[in-house]
Motif scaffolding. Structure first.
Motif, PDB file in Angstrom:
ATOM      1  N   CYS A 256      16.342  38.176  29.916  1.00 42.92           N
ATOM      2  CA  CYS A 256      15.290  37.997  30.920  1.00 42.92           C
ATOM      3  C   CYS A 256      15.742  38.576  32.248  1.00 42.92           C
ATOM      4  O   CYS A 256      16.737  38.113  32.827  1.00 42.92           O
ATOM      5  CB  CYS A 256      14.960  36.516  31.079  1.00 42.92           C
ATOM      6  N   PRO A 257      15.071  39.592  32.793  1.00 44.35           N
ATOM      7  CA  PRO A 257      15.494  40.197  34.063  1.00 44.35           C
ATOM      8  C   PRO A 257      15.357  39.247  35.243  1.00 44.35           C
ATOM      9  O   PRO A 257      16.104  39.361  36.218  1.00 44.35           O
ATOM     10  CB  PRO A 257      14.563  41.406  34.205  1.00 44.35           C
ATOM     11  N   ALA A 339      11.654  50.880  29.036  1.00 46.41           N
ATOM     12  CA  ALA A 339      12.087  49.595  29.580  1.00 46.41           C
ATOM     13  C   ALA A 339      13.266  49.773  30.528  1.00 46.41           C
ATOM     14  O   ALA A 339      13.360  49.087  31.552  1.00 46.41           O
ATOM     15  CB  ALA A 339      12.455  48.637  28.449  1.00 46.41           C
ATOM     16  N   ALA A 340      14.170  50.685  30.190  1.00 46.79           N
ATOM     17  CA  ALA A 340      15.313  50.952  31.071  1.00 46.79           C
ATOM     18  C   ALA A 340      14.851  51.482  32.421  1.00 46.79           C
ATOM     19  O   ALA A 340      15.410  51.141  33.469  1.00 46.79           O
ATOM     20  CB  ALA A 340      16.261  51.942  30.399  1.00 46.79           C
ATOM     21  N   ARG A 341      13.803  52.314  32.396  1.00 47.88           N
ATOM     22  CA  ARG A 341      13.264  52.838  33.662  1.00 47.88           C
ATOM     23  C   ARG A 341      12.518  51.759  34.438  1.00 47.88           C
ATOM     24  O   ARG A 341      12.442  51.804  35.661  1.00 47.88           O
ATOM     25  CB  ARG A 341      12.342  54.029  33.385  1.00 47.88           C
ATOM     26  N   GLN A 342      11.973  50.788  33.720  1.00 51.02           N
ATOM     27  CA  GLN A 342      11.211  49.724  34.378  1.00 51.02           C
ATOM     28  C   GLN A 342      12.123  48.725  35.067  1.00 51.02           C
ATOM     29  O   GLN A 342      11.780  48.178  36.114  1.00 51.02           O
ATOM     30  CB  GLN A 342      10.350  49.001  33.338  1.00 51.02           C
ATOM     31  N   TYR A 343      13.306  48.479  34.506  1.00 48.12           N
ATOM     32  CA  TYR A 343      14.227  47.495  35.083  1.00 48.12           C
ATOM     33  C   TYR A 343      14.654  47.922  36.482  1.00 48.12           C
ATOM     34  O   TYR A 343      14.879  49.108  36.758  1.00 48.12           O
ATOM     35  CB  TYR A 343      15.465  47.328  34.199  1.00 48.12           C
ATOM     36  N   MET A 344      14.790  46.951  37.374  1.00 45.55           N
ATOM     37  CA  MET A 344      15.192  47.230  38.749  1.00 45.55           C
ATOM     38  C   MET A 344      16.236  46.206  39.177  1.00 45.55           C
ATOM     39  O   MET A 344      16.087  44.999  38.946  1.00 45.55           O
ATOM     40  CB  MET A 344      13.981  47.163  39.686  1.00 45.55           C
ATOM     41  N   SER A 345      17.281  46.700  39.808  1.00 49.27           N
ATOM     42  CA  SER A 345      18.317  45.824  40.345  1.00 49.27           C
ATOM     43  C   SER A 345      17.708  44.861  41.358  1.00 49.27           C
ATOM     44  O   SER A 345      16.805  45.231  42.123  1.00 49.27           O
ATOM     45  CB  SER A 345      19.397  46.673  41.021  1.00 49.27           C
ATOM     46  N   PRO A 346      18.172  43.598  41.424  1.00 49.93           N
ATOM     47  CA  PRO A 346      17.653  42.680  42.443  1.00 49.93           C
ATOM     48  C   PRO A 346      17.913  43.169  43.858  1.00 49.93           C
ATOM     49  O   PRO A 346      17.162  42.841  44.781  1.00 49.93           O
ATOM     50  CB  PRO A 346      18.390  41.367  42.151  1.00 49.93           C
ATOM     51  N   TYR A 347      18.973  43.977  44.034  1.00 46.00           N
ATOM     52  CA  TYR A 347      19.263  44.512  45.368  1.00 46.00           C
ATOM     53  C   TYR A 347      18.258  45.605  45.745  1.00 46.00           C
ATOM     54  O   TYR A 347      17.907  45.756  46.914  1.00 46.00           O
ATOM     55  CB  TYR A 347      20.695  45.036  45.415  1.00 46.00           C
ATOM     56  N   ASP A 348      17.795  46.363  44.749  1.00 47.37           N
ATOM     57  CA  ASP A 348      16.696  47.299  44.996  1.00 47.37           C
ATOM     58  C   ASP A 348      15.416  46.530  45.279  1.00 47.37           C
ATOM     59  O   ASP A 348      14.595  46.941  46.110  1.00 47.37           O
ATOM     60  CB  ASP A 348      16.493  48.219  43.788  1.00 47.37           C
ATOM     61  N   GLY A 349      15.227  45.404  44.586  1.00 46.88           N
ATOM     62  CA  GLY A 349      14.073  44.551  44.866  1.00 46.88           C
ATOM     63  C   GLY A 349      14.125  43.986  46.267  1.00 46.88           C
ATOM     64  O   GLY A 349      13.103  43.893  46.955  1.00 46.88           O
TER      65      GLY A 349
END
Length: 722
Positions: A256-257, A339-349
């Motif tokens: 879960c991201p 899905a790999a492209r969709q995931y985003m680091s929380p720091y990028d968020g």
């Protein structure tokens, strides 16, 4: 082992967080809608977000003391839109203390802008205004409110005494600053109910933060309570919420991201770093609202990359759907490229990478525009990038353990993908030739795409390094994490501020000295000067334009008093409050020369002896007259070294001065900072010219005066040559 659920088990909590996000159509940003969301959840196992903010707690206690003493008051909860006025009002009204209205009664009056009720047990009449802006001028609610305010001001309790009869009334009004000033000036201007002095004092408080002088009105700017510590507490309240434990029961919790981001952020290193960056940004003049921070928290936890803005966040249902379909979430080994492209680091968020391309650049993105001023991850060195790609740089050998830890975090990305990109790039032609060739081939386009992907990976890793690197674990630290952001001297600024405010500057004056050297370079335009213990106030060079600047004599050199040992005529670093400034910054202040204090001491001693003589003769009127004179002279003596002028050191000005001291300066902010510094210099120069002993010597002709001039030239030691 507890059986794991095959259905989303924490959807309500995640949806509640999502309601605060910067998504189009999100209404959770507004207090009344977030109340609806929680009220519509059947048997919620988590509470409405109430944030533990120290200054608000103190104000809540102040209101409780007023209510318990049954003192009639008008209480303003002031601030800008989104500061959390309604949030705080709901808190003090629904809790047992101080108002004790209860959540049910608040909910029943949810649609009412004004709530009126009586606490029969204590005989207190309440008028609660949720949003003064919603009251139309001349409406019954508007007129009734001002009648209530007038009664409170006219109860005879202006001295702050408590009521002993049934006349106690308390009005609590949540309102924007401008609305308070406009309506109360319009309504009471020229009235005897609220004096002009009180109206002016109210304006002075709302606009400049100065003390409000009134016995019947108290006002709290809720926006001023949102400092860096309050923001950290808001993050803690969400990230440490007990509701997260429910996620462990979900069968997909390992991929879960949302839970992954929460687990990665919930540590003291992250909390310390965001406390630092918000201190820097707030000191630099940025105002963050409660609404801003809720948007930020929501996007940091739930944000993902999507072409459609409405889909740029995770929900429990999305996680289940993508895992069950075989697409994956970007975590774990079983996930698709999409899905790999969709995931985003929380720091990028945290930096709002996923909302930058939204068409609307309104309030929903304001917080991310503010954070862009820090630019974490946008700055680097080749050594840092080598470390982030390979982790085997000999210069960073002490960080091998840190690299191993970082590379295991989901936000760090796939190390195998970096190797593949580098291998693919090695098979292409030279990058420069591709960029210069206007008829670039498909292979050239692929190469640029690969370079862009590598750049994005590195930027994300730099952000991860900036937010997660605990420099206290490594000695010596091979680089400062702030070299990865726009405020490269951010750590030094925070350290100097702590030294000044704690009174420990004399124990560690090195940073202050470096900043003073930058000030000297700004004052003299001599980039080779190396003076850390005094300030040289050069004059405008009107005699010889070929030279940069000049000074007259020693009067233009002011010592720096880092030890607080020099009585007067010196430069000090002080908290802004000592200069009558409520900004909470550091100030470089010039304390003027003494005004004949030895003569004053002698006169005070003479008058004191005369007063004793008259006292023995029991001439008390004469004693009183002499006492007044002595007090006046003592006041003059104490004010003889008052602050003449000061320069508020914002992080941006500090960055400018430190850059000058290190032989560099950023063009982007040099003009703005130079103007502030030159204004400070001009005020010092004007004061010195006015008070110079040479100027008082009328017998000295202009020829002798010119002979005293010294053009600023620097010797081999970096000091001005005499």
């Amino acid at each position: 082992m507890e059986e794991q659920s095959k259905l989303p088990v924490n959807s309500n909590f995640i949806s509640y967080i999502r309601a605060f996000g910067p998504w189009p159509g999100s209404n959770g940003l507004y207090n009344e809608y977030s109340e609806d969301l929680l009220d519509n959840i059947q048997n919620p196992d988590f509470n409405y977000f109430f944030f533990d903010i120290e200054e608000q707690n103190l104000f809540a206690q102040e209101i409780a003391d007023i209510i318990n003493s049954r003192t009639s008051k008008v209480i303003f909860l002031a601030g800008k839109a989104g500061d959390g006025k309604t949030h705080f009002l709901r808190r003090i009204c629904t809790a047992e203390q101080p108002v004790g209205m209860g959540r049910v009664f608040w909910k029943e009056n949810k649609s009412n802008s004004v709530i009126k009720f009586t606490d029969t047990q204590r005989n207190i009449k309440y008028t609660i205004v949720k949003d003064f802006t919603e009251l139309s001028v001349g409406s019954p609610e508007y007129n009734d409110l001002f009648e209530t305010v007038s009664r409170i001001m006219d109860t005879g309790n202006q001295d702050g005494s408590s009521s002993t009869d049934d006349s106690c009334e308390i009005a609590i009004i949540a309102a924007n600053n401008g609305k308070i000033l406009k309506e109360f000036h319009n309504h009471y201007s020229g009235s005897s109910i609220i004096s002009k002095d009180i109206l002016n004092s109210l304006e002075d408080y709302l606009l400049r933060g100065n003390e409000l002088k009134s016995d019947s009105i108290i006002c709290k700017n809720i926006g001023s309570t949102i400092d860096s510590n309050a923001i950290v507490n808001m993050f803690r309240h969400v990230l440490e919420n007990a509701a997260w434990s429910k996620c462990q029961k979900c069968q997909h919790h390992e991929v879960c991201p949302v839970l992954s981001s929460r687990n990665e952020l919930n540590n003291e290193i992250f909390y310390d770093r965001i406390r630092e960056i918000f201190t820097i940004l707030i000191d630099d003049g940025t105002h963050f609202t409660t609404r801003n921070i809720l948007q930020l928290i929501s996007n940091t936890l739930l944000g993902c990359k999507a072409e459609i803005p409405e889909q740029s966040f995770w929900t429990c249902e999305d996680v289940f759907a993508q895992v069950e379909s075989g697409l994956g979430t970007g975590l774990g080994s079983a996930c698709s490229d999409a899905a790999a492209r969709q995931y985003m680091s929380p720091y990028d968020g945290f930096m709002g990478v996923n909302v930058r391309n939204m068409r609307s650049r309104g309030d929903g993105n304001a917080v991310f525009r503010f954070l862009e001023n820090m630019q974490p991850g946008e700055h680097t060195t080749s050594l840092i990038d080598q470390f982030l790609m390979f982790g085997d740089s000999p210069q960073f050998s002490t960080l091998n353990e840190a690299f191993s830890t970082m590379s295991s975090m989901p936000s760090f990305g796939d190390q195998g993908r970096v190797r593949n990109i580098l291998e693919d790039l090695a098979t292409h032609s030279d990058v420069k030739s591709v960029q210069e060739d206007s008829d670039s081939s498909a292979d050239g386009t692929d190469e640029i795409t690969l370079l862009s992907e590598l750049r994005n990976i590195l930027t994300t890793r730099r952000r991860s390094l900036f937010f997660s690197m605990d420099e206290r674990r490594f000695s010596p630290m091979p680089f400062d994490p702030y070299s990865l952001c726009a405020f490269k001297f951010g750590h030094k600024y925070l350290e100097l501020k702590e030294l000044v405010y704690s009174g420990r500057l004399k124990n560690s004056p090195a940073i202050a000295g470096t900043m003073i050297n930058g000030l000297n370079r700004a004052f003299t335009s001599l980039m080779t000067i190396a003076e850390t213990s005094k300030v040289t106030v050069s004059t405008n060079n009107i005699i010889s334009p070929a030279d940069l600047c000049m000074i007259y004599d020693k009067d233009y050199e002011k010592p720096c008093d880092f030890d607080q040992k020099i009585v007067n005529d010196c430069i000090r670093l002080i908290p802004s409050k000592k200069a009558g400034n409520c900004s909470g910054l550091i100030c470089i202040a010039y304390y003027g020369p003494g005004d004949g204090t030895s003569d004053l001491d002698e006169e005070i001693r003479r008058l004191d002896k005369e007063r004793n003589d008259w006292f023995k003769k029991r001439e008390y009127n004469r004693v009183e007259e002499l006492t007044d004179k002595i007090e006046e002279l003592e006041a003059r003596k104490n004010s003889s070294n008052q602050i003449v002028s000061y320069l508020s050191i914002t992080p941006k000005i500090f960055e400018y001065l430190m850059s000058l001291s290190h032989g560099m300066v950023g063009i982007s902010f040099s003009q703005e900072c130079a103007y502030e510094i030159m204004t400070f210099k001009s005020s010092l120069e004007a004061f010195i010219v006015k008070n110079r002993k040479v100027e008082r010597d009328h017998d000295e002709d202009i020829g002798k005066l010119i002979n005293r001039l010294q053009f600023c030239m620097v010797n081999d030691d970096g000091c001005i040559r005499k």
